[in-house]
Scaffold this active site. Structure first.
Site, short mmCIF file in Angstrom:
data_model
loop_
_atom_site.label_atom_id
_atom_site.label_comp_id
_atom_site.label_asym_id
_atom_site.label_seq_id
_atom_site.Cartn_x
_atom_site.Cartn_y
_atom_site.Cartn_z
N GLY A 11 0.86 -1.40 0.02
CA GLY A 11 0.09 -0.02 0.15
C GLY A 11 0.98 1.34 -0.15
N ASN A 12 1.76 1.40 0.99
CA ASN A 12 2.50 2.46 0.97
C ASN A 12 3.47 3.04 -0.08
OD1 ASN A 12 1.81 3.26 3.65
ND2 ASN A 12 3.41 2.10 4.81
N LYS A 132 -14.53 -9.40 3.34
CA LYS A 132 -13.62 -8.29 2.99
C LYS A 132 -14.38 -7.09 2.74
CE LYS A 132 -9.72 -6.34 1.49
NZ LYS A 132 -8.44 -6.17 2.30
N LYS A 218 -3.62 -9.42 -3.19
CA LYS A 218 -2.66 -8.93 -3.95
C LYS A 218 -1.32 -9.93 -3.92
CE LYS A 218 0.69 -5.94 -2.58
NZ LYS A 218 0.46 -5.93 -0.84
N LYS A 280 0.74 -12.25 3.51
CA LYS A 280 2.02 -12.07 2.89
C LYS A 280 2.79 -13.41 3.13
CE LYS A 280 2.07 -7.22 3.30
NZ LYS A 280 1.41 -6.96 2.01
#
Ligand code: ADP
Ligand code: MG
Length: 315
Positions: A11-12, A132, A218, A280
């Site tokens: 995201g960042n 979600k 993702k 992740k």
């Protein structure tokens, strides 16, 4: 032959939580992130596929959607279309800023964004229990009205901000353009693909492909792509330098190396938060198990640094 790496941007890399989301902010973030990729392109001589999230961007698109509908009666677009919009928009910004970085460093590489569809199974158990949360917050009355009109599912925000649509996050099965992605990337073009985890599509009937209201994780989609194109390495970039056990406690310990067996054990023990580090770790496990290669979880600024990041390894 050059090695091939998949780099998943967190995201960042494009938009931080404390930013509004103006295009100036996103362009600057994309430029700075692209500069960090130079070490992989120039020093480590990788061919690259870049993947990225789309959470804040698709959230804003959904708000646009509902405002356009309320104010002008414009038809609302389904989520798969919004993911496609976000892939085009973010891919364009990454392509342009990465191109600027390459130009400023006398490097000549083509960059190409691929609008990527990812196949999911309509019988995936995630569709029975959508979890979600996406898009705008609604009052209970507004939510009920939408539920009646569309059959969508809603859940109350745990932080009391209202009601929000919840969608399924099914398992990605096939990256639809994987052959082209691999071919183009191995020719030396930097490919931007599976943005936002990919546009979720399914077979409605045997020969009828259609989009579906869902979002794909993702990191999992990136790991699947990396395995399917025989990548030599998967980099998962986020905002922590290393994966930790006992995260945020006095016993916190950052890991340099994490075997699949330990990763599975720590997952079970709850060391990795759901919705952030856990996916992740699952993605890294998937890639390492299916490729026999390593995955690195780290921060953009630690790319190429010797002891930077956590290396997820087979044993
Ligand atoms: P993304 O960068 O893709 O947006 P997230 O923000 O969802 O990723 O997830 C990264 C975050 O996960 C880190 O900022 C960190 O706060 C959190 N996190 C949760 N558990 C751990 C852990 N065990 N070790 C390191 N970070 C963790
Ligand atoms: Mg984040």
């Amino acid at each position: 032959m050059k090695k091939l790496a998949v780099v998943a941007l967190g995201g960042n890399a494009l938009l931080r939580g404390d930013q509004k989301g103006t295009i100036d902010e996103q362009e600057l973030n994309a430029y700075e992130t692209s500069e960090r990729l130079l070490v992989l392109i120039k020093e480590k001589q990788y061919n690259l596929v870049v993947t990225h999230g789309n959470g804040p961007q698709v959230g804003n698109l959904l708000l646009n959607n509902s405002a356009g509908n309320k104010l002008f009666g414009l038809p609302e677009m389904p989520l798969d279309i919004c993911v496609a919009y976000s892939q085009g928009f973010i891919g364009y910004v990454i392509e342009q800023q990465l191109r600027n970085v390459l130009l400023h460093n006398d490097l000549d590489r083509d960059i190409l964004t691929i609008i990527t569809q990812v196949l999911v199974n309509k019988d995936d158990k995630a569709f029975k229990n959508p979890t979600k949360p996406i898009g705008p917050f609604y009052s209970k009355e507004e939510a009920n009205k939408i539920i009646e009109e569309t059959g969508a599912q809603f859940a109350e925000d745990p932080r009391g901000r209202g009601w929000r649509k919840v969608v399924a996050s099914p398992k990605p099965l096939v990256i639809n353009n994987k052959k082209s992605i691999e071919k183009i990337a191995r020719e030396g073009t930097i490919v931007v693909a599976v943005g936002g985890g990919g546009i979720p599509v399914f077979y409605k009937e045997e020969n009828i492909l259609q989009g579906i209201d869902a979002v794909i994780d993702k990191d999992l989609a990136s790991a699947l792509l990396a395995a399917q194109i025989n990548a030599d390495k998967l980099f998962i970039l986020t905002d922590v330098p290393k994966v930790c056990i006992n995260y945020n406690t006095p016993q916190e310990k950052a890991l340099d190396r994490l075997s699949i067996a330990d990763a599975k054990k720590y997952l079970k023990e709850g060391h990795f938060a759901e919705g952030s580090m856990a996916p992740k770790i699952r993605a890294a496990i998937y890639f390492v198990e299916h490729s026999g290669k390593d995955a690195i979880i780290t921060k953009t600024t630690k790319l190429g640094v010797d002891d930077g990041g956590t290396r997820v390894v087979m044993v």
